[in-house]
Scaffold this motif. Structure first.
Motif, short mmCIF file in Angstrom:
data_model
loop_
_atom_site.label_atom_id
_atom_site.label_comp_id
_atom_site.label_asym_id
_atom_site.label_seq_id
_atom_site.Cartn_x
_atom_site.Cartn_y
_atom_site.Cartn_z
N PHE A 168 1.28 -2.99 4.66
CA PHE A 168 0.79 -4.30 4.22
C PHE A 168 -0.26 -4.13 3.11
O PHE A 168 -0.24 -4.83 2.09
N LEU A 169 -1.14 -3.17 3.29
CA LEU A 169 -2.17 -2.91 2.27
C LEU A 169 -1.54 -2.40 0.98
O LEU A 169 -1.96 -2.76 -0.12
N ARG A 170 -0.50 -1.58 1.10
CA ARG A 170 0.17 -1.06 -0.10
C ARG A 170 0.84 -2.18 -0.87
O ARG A 170 0.86 -2.17 -2.11
N ALA A 171 1.45 -3.12 -0.17
CA ALA A 171 2.09 -4.25 -0.85
C ALA A 171 1.07 -5.07 -1.63
O ALA A 171 1.34 -5.54 -2.74
N ILE A 172 -0.12 -5.25 -1.06
CA ILE A 172 -1.18 -5.99 -1.75
C ILE A 172 -1.64 -5.21 -2.97
O ILE A 172 -1.82 -5.77 -4.06
N ASP A 173 -1.84 -3.91 -2.81
CA ASP A 173 -2.28 -3.08 -3.94
C ASP A 173 -1.28 -3.12 -5.10
O ASP A 173 -1.68 -3.11 -6.27
N SER A 199 -6.69 -5.92 10.58
CA SER A 199 -6.65 -4.45 10.45
C SER A 199 -7.57 -3.98 9.33
O SER A 199 -7.70 -4.62 8.29
N ASN A 200 -8.20 -2.84 9.58
CA ASN A 200 -9.13 -2.25 8.61
C ASN A 200 -10.25 -3.23 8.24
O ASN A 200 -10.66 -3.31 7.08
N VAL A 201 -10.74 -4.00 9.22
CA VAL A 201 -11.80 -4.98 9.03
C VAL A 201 -11.40 -5.94 7.90
O VAL A 201 -12.06 -6.02 6.86
N TYR A 202 -10.30 -6.62 8.12
CA TYR A 202 -9.76 -7.56 7.14
C TYR A 202 -9.58 -6.86 5.79
O TYR A 202 -9.88 -7.42 4.73
N GLY A 203 -9.04 -5.63 5.87
CA GLY A 203 -8.88 -4.83 4.67
C GLY A 203 -7.92 -5.44 3.66
O GLY A 203 -8.06 -5.22 2.45
N GLY A 204 -6.91 -6.19 4.12
CA GLY A 204 -5.98 -6.81 3.20
C GLY A 204 -6.67 -7.79 2.28
O GLY A 204 -6.39 -7.83 1.06
N PHE A 205 -7.58 -8.60 2.82
CA PHE A 205 -8.30 -9.57 2.01
C PHE A 205 -9.24 -8.86 1.02
O PHE A 205 -9.34 -9.24 -0.15
N LEU A 248 -3.42 -15.10 2.32
CA LEU A 248 -4.24 -14.68 3.46
C LEU A 248 -5.18 -15.80 3.90
O LEU A 248 -5.44 -15.98 5.10
N ILE A 249 -5.69 -16.56 2.96
CA ILE A 249 -6.54 -17.70 3.30
C ILE A 249 -5.73 -18.73 4.08
O ILE A 249 -6.18 -19.28 5.10
N SER A 250 -4.51 -18.99 3.63
CA SER A 250 -3.64 -19.94 4.32
C SER A 250 -3.33 -19.48 5.74
O SER A 250 -3.37 -20.29 6.69
#
Length: 851
Positions: free
Chosen positions: A260-265, A291-297, A312-314
């Motif tokens: 998920f983080l990679r897709a955002i990056d 995950s990762n302390v809201y690492g995606g945001f 992510l806000i939605s």
């Protein structure tokens, strides 16, 4: 027939070579290949070539044909190898560890792969399996030490099908799939933008019974790769596969939802939305968001990924329990910090979205508290206000100021902060960024920066001096002084062929240099021919290397004088040409005639190149001849004054090649105080010199008593002299285990690789456990002789046990010996055999450019 004559004839596509001309052309076959010579010419070339060289010639041309994608000529050339007989075909297939097979697999041409496979089958005796399982010789990537390198680098699905067919025939399909921990499968989404390759590998995995292991390999790396590479087709295939195996939750959550983080990056919004939907279906959406302390945001803010932020806000708003406030509370500091640092337009937009969201949720004051938002150098609030001022965001500036606590507000308004200056002037500055679409902003900045750098080379100089525009845009920054347009046009086609053959992209620059320096094509021909046949006959890019010199950036200089010197002495003169104007000025000032020898020219060049040349004139001459920068020269002088050593612990052994079958060479230890050690890399075409990548290696060898250098030299007319040429060298050091490690073998060209084994094995025989030295008051002996596998070290049939790799006693910097050979002890003096017949037995100084 001269070198230039051959190039000229090939440029004109004149392939009607006489038998004598073919004999002359044998050293120039790469240029024959670049000219796309017909198969009939190659047949004649093979007839004239020595029998033991035919396999090498065919293999080299077949590799070139792989890169060109010329399958028809490839098959015809391979047929020639088969006609030559088994030994020739074996050499064609096996040379450089089956590198031809790997080149064919990478080329995406399945018909070439099939032809090579059938050829290997015809040899029998396990040739096909050995070729399939080979690593190839390319060691530029970390996985090249693994088997089945061709399969891992296969260029297309059709190639994979051919490889699978051959693997089935040999009974090793499972081994091929498992190679390097399922590397080919793990990297499939990266190799292709569609799912075709992945589907084929899934089918093969099912056939071999390894599909579950393939999917789970490296914590579901194949899924992470699909999320990183915008490969939506592969993503859906993997989701379906994981559902079949009931592994979908595990795959999504692998490595703390790193996919998920990679897709955002990667700013792949379609994949981000797909993963959010998938998490919702699996009832793990809160876990993925947190995950990762809201690492995606935080990642979305840092990348300026506005679409992902909105998603992510939605999602956070849809979840129960004030999830949005929790996300903002947990991540606000990190997010604001990310949007402040080096803020291009996209990050500024992310900052505004975040600040407006904090304001909307009533959290702006909390976010701006000084105890939460202090950066390393100043409060985060000041950084935020600086950015807002740059973008004339008046309303948000007021909102942030109103949210600040009194103490922090005083910090913001005190001294030379931007917000204090703005408020005192009661105006906001012009926006820092023009109103351009966010996606184009960084490209626009790069464009203007590039244009600024190009201004010194605008064509006005060409118009003023030569009254013409430069013949090619790449020549804008070069001076037109001495340029001859007609000669340039005459030489350009020949240089284009040479550049194609040598693998570089500078034919216009090469033609320009020749058209400035020489009066006609005959002089240019004479220089290039001498360079290739006499001065540097062992280089792989003779035209490129012959024209590595540059011209003075401004001013007039006596081109005919320099041309005459270059034609006589070649490489010994070329390094001083960039300083031609300065050298001629120095000669005029000191009322001296133009030098008549490279030594005289080098003396003057050293005086000009180095302000501190008088502190060490001898080293200044050497440094100038090598091309050491002035900063590097000054560093050497400082090191010699502060840290110069007079002795070291390395064995002072000299080995005469005449005693071990290499009569024209010898190996010896460089004296501890010989400043040549500072520039050995410049003498052997590697980075080991002061100012180079291996600068700390050179410094260690010259300052530490646990380090030093060994050099291989070519005798002058069969005798050892003080002026013998260094053809190879190695930085050596003593390890914590008392092993003596030659960090790598660096040489002028691969021609000298034959010098490694005999000298190293003899050195080990004469040194191991016989050389003693004192350390910490204790008597020590050398425990092993090792050679690093990196740098210019060739492949050797020695052991490389990882558990026994040595580490230097007092060096933690750059090294080429992360992996090491253990050198065996062999006494070649008693064997009396002759090594390396390919090394020319009688080679005088003029042949390598030293006089």
């Amino acid at each position: 027939m001269m070198f230039f004559d051959i190039l000229n004839k090939l440029t004109k596509k004149e392939f009607d070579f006489s038998d004598e001309e073919i004999e002359e052309a044998l050293p120039y076959l790469k240029y024959v290949s670049a000219a796309d010579a017909p198969i009939e010419l190659w047949q004649r070339i093979l007839t004239h070539a020595p029998v033991d060289q035919r396999g090498v010639i065919l293999q080299s041309e077949l590799v070139a044909l792989c890169k060109k994608g010329d399958a028809e000529t490839f098959n015809a050339m391979l047929a020639l190898a088969q006609q030559e007989g088994g030994t020739c075909l074996q050499e064609v297939l096996y040379k450089d560890g089956f590198s031809l097979f790997r080149a064919a697999c990478e080329s995406k041409h399945a018909e070439m792969v099939k032809a090579l496979g059938e050829a290997a089958k015809s040899l029998g005796g396990g040739w096909l399996q050995n070729m399939l399982a080979s690593t190839g010789k390319d060691v530029s990537r970390s996985y090249d030490s693994q088997e089945y390198g061709a399969f891992q680098d296969a260029g297309s699905s059709l190639v994979i099908k051919e490889l699978a067919s051959f693997a089935r025939q040999t009974g090793h399909l499972a081994d091929m799939l498992r190679s390097n921990d399922y590397f080919a499968f793990r990297r499939a989404p990266e190799k292709s933008k569609t799912a075709k390759r992945l589907k084929l590998l899934v089918t093969l995995g099912k056939e071999a019974g390894y599909l579950p292991d393939m999917l789970k390999a490296h914590d579901y790396e194949v899924f992470k790769m699909a999320c990183t590479r915008h490969n939506t087709e592969a993503l859906e295939v993997l989701i379906g596969l994981a559902k079949e195996q009931r592994r979908l939750p595990q795959m999504l959550a692998a490595d703390n939802y790193s996919s998920f983080l990679r897709a955002i990056d990667s700013k792949d919004q379609a994949t981000v939305d797909r993963l959010l939907l998938l998490a919702k279906e699996l009832h793990c959406l809160p876990d993925m968001l947190r995950s990762n302390v809201y690492g995606g945001f935080s990642r979305a803010c840092r990348m300026g990924n506005i679409d992902a932020m909105h998603s992510l806000i939605s999602v956070a708003r849809e979840l129960k329990g004030n999830e949005l406030k929790k996300m903002l509370s947990a991540a606000s500091f990190t997010c604001l910090s990310n949007t402040c640092e080096e803020h291009p337009r996209a990050r500024f937009d992310a900052m505004m979205l975040l600040l407006n969201l904090l304001k909307e949720e009533g959290m702006l004051a909390v976010a701006m508290k000084s105890d939460n938002l202090r950066g390393n150098y100043k409060p985060m609030a000041i950084k935020i206000l600086d950015v807002l001022c740059d973008h004339t965001q008046k309303q948000m500036v007021n909102d942030v100021l109103e949210s600040l606590e009194p103490a922090l507000l005083k910090d913001c308004l005190r001294g030379n902060t931007k917000i204090a200056q703005v408020l005192s002037g009661e105006t906001l500055p012009t926006p820092a960024y023009p109103e351009e679409p966010p996606d184009h902003y960084e490209a626009m900045v790069h464009y203007h920066h590039r244009r600024r750098l190009e201004r010194p080379g605008e064509p006005k100089n060409w118009q003023q001096v030569a009254r013409i525009d430069p013949p090619h845009p790449s020549l804008l920054t070069h001076q037109p002084f001495g340029f001859k347009p007609k000669l340039y046009e005459e030489l350009l086609p020949v240089m284009q062929l040479a550049s194609k053959a040598e693998g570089n992209e500078t034919p216009e620059l090469h033609a320009y240099k020749l058209a400035v320096l020489f009066a006609n094509a005959e002089e240019a021909e004479r220089y290039l021919d001498r360079y290739f046949k006499e001065w540097k006959r062992d280089v792989k890019q003779p035209v490129h290397d012959a024209l590595l010199f540059s011209f003075p950036e401004e001013g007039k200089w006596s081109i005919p004088k320099w041309k005459d010197m270059l034609l006589k002495h070649g490489p010994l003169v070329s390094k001083n040409i960039p300083r031609a104007v300065a050298i001629e000025g120095w000669l005029e000032e000191h009322k001296q005639p133009f030098p008549t020898s490279p030594a005289q020219l080098n003396d003057v060049g050293a005086q000009i190149a180095y302000v501190r040349a008088k502190e060490n004139p001898e080293f200044a001459r050497l440094a100038n001849q090598c091309g050491l920068s002035e900063d590097g020269f000054n560093d050497v002088l400082d090191i010699l004054k502060a840290q110069a050593k007079t002795k070291d612990h390395l064995p002072d052994i000299s080995i005469d090649g005449a005693e071990i079958g290499l009569p024209n060479y010898y190996m010896e230890k460089l004296k501890p105080n010989d400043p040549t050690g500072f520039v050995l890399g410049l003498l052997t075409n590697c980075c080991q010199y002061i100012g180079g990548t291996g600068s700390d290696c050179a410094e260690h060898g010259m300052t530490s008593e646990n380090g030093g250098f060994y050099v291989w030299k070519h005798k002058t007319k069969g005798r050892r002299t003080d002026n013998d040429t260094i053809v190879a060298q190695s930085w050596a050091w003593i390890g914590t285990d008392n092993a003596l490690v030659f960090d790598s073998f660096e040489r002028l060209s691969s021609e000298y690789d034959a010098c490694v084994a005999p000298f190293m094995e003899q050195f080990a025989y004469e040194t191991l456990e016989k050389h003693h030295f004192q350390r910490d008051g204790k008597d020590m002996s050398i425990s092993a002789i090792k050679l690093g596998k990196g740098g210019g070290t060739p492949d050797l049939p020695y052991k490389t046990p990882f558990a026994f790799h040595s580490k230097p006693l007092d060096h933690n910097g750059y090294s080429d010996s992360k992996t090491q050979y253990i050198v065996p002890t062999i006494n070649h003096k008693s064997a009396g055999k002759q090594f390396a017949p390919d090394i020319r037995a009688q080679r005088n100084d003029s042949e390598i450019g030293l006089q």
